[in-house]
Design a protein around this motif. Sequence first.
Motif, short mmCIF file in Angstrom:
data_model
loop_
_atom_site.label_atom_id
_atom_site.label_comp_id
_atom_site.label_asym_id
_atom_site.label_seq_id
_atom_site.Cartn_x
_atom_site.Cartn_y
_atom_site.Cartn_z
N SER A 1 41.82 2.49 -6.34
CA SER A 1 42.06 3.68 -7.16
C SER A 1 41.23 3.51 -8.44
O SER A 1 40.67 2.43 -8.65
N PRO A 2 41.18 4.53 -9.29
CA PRO A 2 40.41 4.37 -10.54
C PRO A 2 40.99 3.30 -11.48
O PRO A 2 40.38 2.97 -12.48
N ASP A 3 42.15 2.74 -11.12
CA ASP A 3 42.69 1.61 -11.88
C ASP A 3 41.89 0.33 -11.66
O ASP A 3 41.93 -0.57 -12.50
N GLY A 4 41.23 0.22 -10.52
CA GLY A 4 40.58 -1.04 -10.17
C GLY A 4 39.10 -0.93 -9.90
O GLY A 4 38.52 -1.80 -9.24
N CYS A 5 38.51 0.15 -10.41
CA CYS A 5 37.06 0.29 -10.25
C CYS A 5 36.50 1.00 -11.48
O CYS A 5 37.25 1.47 -12.32
N ARG A 6 35.18 1.02 -11.56
CA ARG A 6 34.54 1.85 -12.60
C ARG A 6 33.74 2.93 -11.91
O ARG A 6 32.97 2.64 -10.98
N LEU A 7 33.95 4.16 -12.37
CA LEU A 7 33.25 5.32 -11.82
C LEU A 7 32.69 6.12 -12.98
O LEU A 7 33.41 6.44 -13.92
N TRP A 8 31.40 6.41 -12.90
CA TRP A 8 30.77 7.22 -13.94
C TRP A 8 30.23 8.50 -13.32
O TRP A 8 29.73 8.49 -12.18
N ASP A 9 30.30 9.58 -14.07
CA ASP A 9 29.62 10.80 -13.63
C ASP A 9 28.13 10.49 -13.56
O ASP A 9 27.56 9.91 -14.49
N ALA A 10 27.49 10.88 -12.45
CA ALA A 10 26.09 10.51 -12.23
C ALA A 10 25.15 11.16 -13.24
O ALA A 10 24.12 10.58 -13.60
N GLU A 11 25.51 12.37 -13.72
CA GLU A 11 24.65 13.08 -14.66
C GLU A 11 24.89 12.63 -16.09
O GLU A 11 23.97 12.21 -16.79
N THR A 12 26.15 12.71 -16.51
CA THR A 12 26.48 12.49 -17.92
C THR A 12 26.89 11.04 -18.21
O THR A 12 26.99 10.65 -19.37
N ARG A 13 27.16 10.26 -17.17
CA ARG A 13 27.66 8.88 -17.29
C ARG A 13 29.05 8.82 -17.94
O ARG A 13 29.50 7.77 -18.42
N LYS A 14 29.75 9.97 -17.96
CA LYS A 14 31.13 9.98 -18.47
C LYS A 14 31.98 9.03 -17.64
O LYS A 14 31.88 9.01 -16.40
N LYS A 15 32.81 8.23 -18.32
CA LYS A 15 33.69 7.29 -17.62
C LYS A 15 34.87 8.04 -17.02
O LYS A 15 35.53 8.82 -17.72
N LEU A 16 35.14 7.77 -15.74
CA LEU A 16 36.20 8.50 -15.03
C LEU A 16 37.24 7.53 -14.45
O LEU A 16 37.85 7.81 -13.43
N ASP A 17 37.44 6.41 -15.12
CA ASP A 17 38.26 5.32 -14.57
C ASP A 17 39.12 4.70 -15.67
O ASP A 17 39.22 5.25 -16.76
N LYS A 18 39.70 3.53 -15.38
CA LYS A 18 40.64 2.92 -16.32
C LYS A 18 40.01 2.49 -17.64
O LYS A 18 40.73 2.20 -18.60
N ASP A 19 38.69 2.46 -17.75
CA ASP A 19 38.07 2.18 -19.05
C ASP A 19 38.51 3.23 -20.08
O ASP A 19 38.54 2.95 -21.28
N ARG A 20 38.87 4.44 -19.63
CA ARG A 20 39.36 5.46 -20.58
C ARG A 20 40.64 4.96 -21.24
O ARG A 20 40.88 5.24 -22.42
N PHE A 21 41.47 4.26 -20.45
CA PHE A 21 42.71 3.68 -20.98
C PHE A 21 42.41 2.44 -21.82
O PHE A 21 42.86 2.31 -22.96
N ARG A 22 41.60 1.52 -21.27
CA ARG A 22 41.27 0.29 -21.99
C ARG A 22 40.67 0.60 -23.36
O ARG A 22 40.98 -0.06 -24.34
N GLN A 23 39.80 1.61 -23.40
CA GLN A 23 39.07 1.91 -24.63
C GLN A 23 39.71 3.02 -25.45
O GLN A 23 39.13 3.46 -26.45
#
Length: 237
Positions: A195-217
């Motif tokens: 799930s997005p809790d255990g991976c990093r996913l970025w939007d391919a165009e904008t590189r927006k973070k779509l994973d748990k880094d939003r919580f960490r950061q």
Amino acid sequence: MMEKRQELFTGKAKSIYATDNDDYVIMSFRDDTSAFDGEKIEQLSRKGEVNNKFNAFIMEQLANAGIPTHFKALFNNTESVVKNMQMMPVECVVRNVAAGSLCRRLGVEDGTELTPPIFEFFLKNDELHDPMINEYHIETFGWAKEEDVNKMKELTFKVNVVLTKLFADAGMILVDYKLEFGLFKGEVILGDEFSPDGCRLWDAETRKKLDKDRFRQGLGGVIEAYEEVARRIGVSL
Ligand code: UDP
């Protein structure tokens, strides 16, 4: 229908319950969200449900691609029936793009493409802050057999082929991810969750973070991002 019985384990974000069948347990996804080895913990409304359905979708895709997993069926919105495995205490990480601890450890610039992808083992131990280990530590300390270590690596890379494409087709970059494996009747199979809790996913165009880094950061919009990823890959929530 399987019957849910007593709680067996409580982790940071999931709990495991016995069932009336010894071969199966119920994995329950809570709203608890943790980071930094459990130092930061918050409840994020809907996360249990989103991750349960997200994980079910991914595990089904992986099974269709020939990767053995513990997933059997959804039990309800926040719970799934999974095989009762003996987990191996190691985390398998594959990195397609540099981020997180790799950048801190090696001074590599965040966002650097990694060709070929990098594989790393970590010991699952919060008190020790999940230290990085290698095959020798695993063999000498008996955390897994050599043949099972090789199988975990092989399956983790197979997952990379399936999921980099799945996310790329939905306009996202699978930066890195962590998998955990266990043994079920002697066979190495994928367990835990994807799930997005255990991976990093970025939007391919904008590189927006779509994973748990939003919580960490502390970037906010954590569950909204998880739901966006789910919607883009076709998970019905
Ligand atoms: N990861 C995880 N659980 C852990 C450690 C890492 O799910 O206990 C995931 C993390 O979300 C990322 C990948 O594994 O997708 C690599 O994490 P990294 O080693 O960069 O550690 P972090 O920067 O998260 O501390």
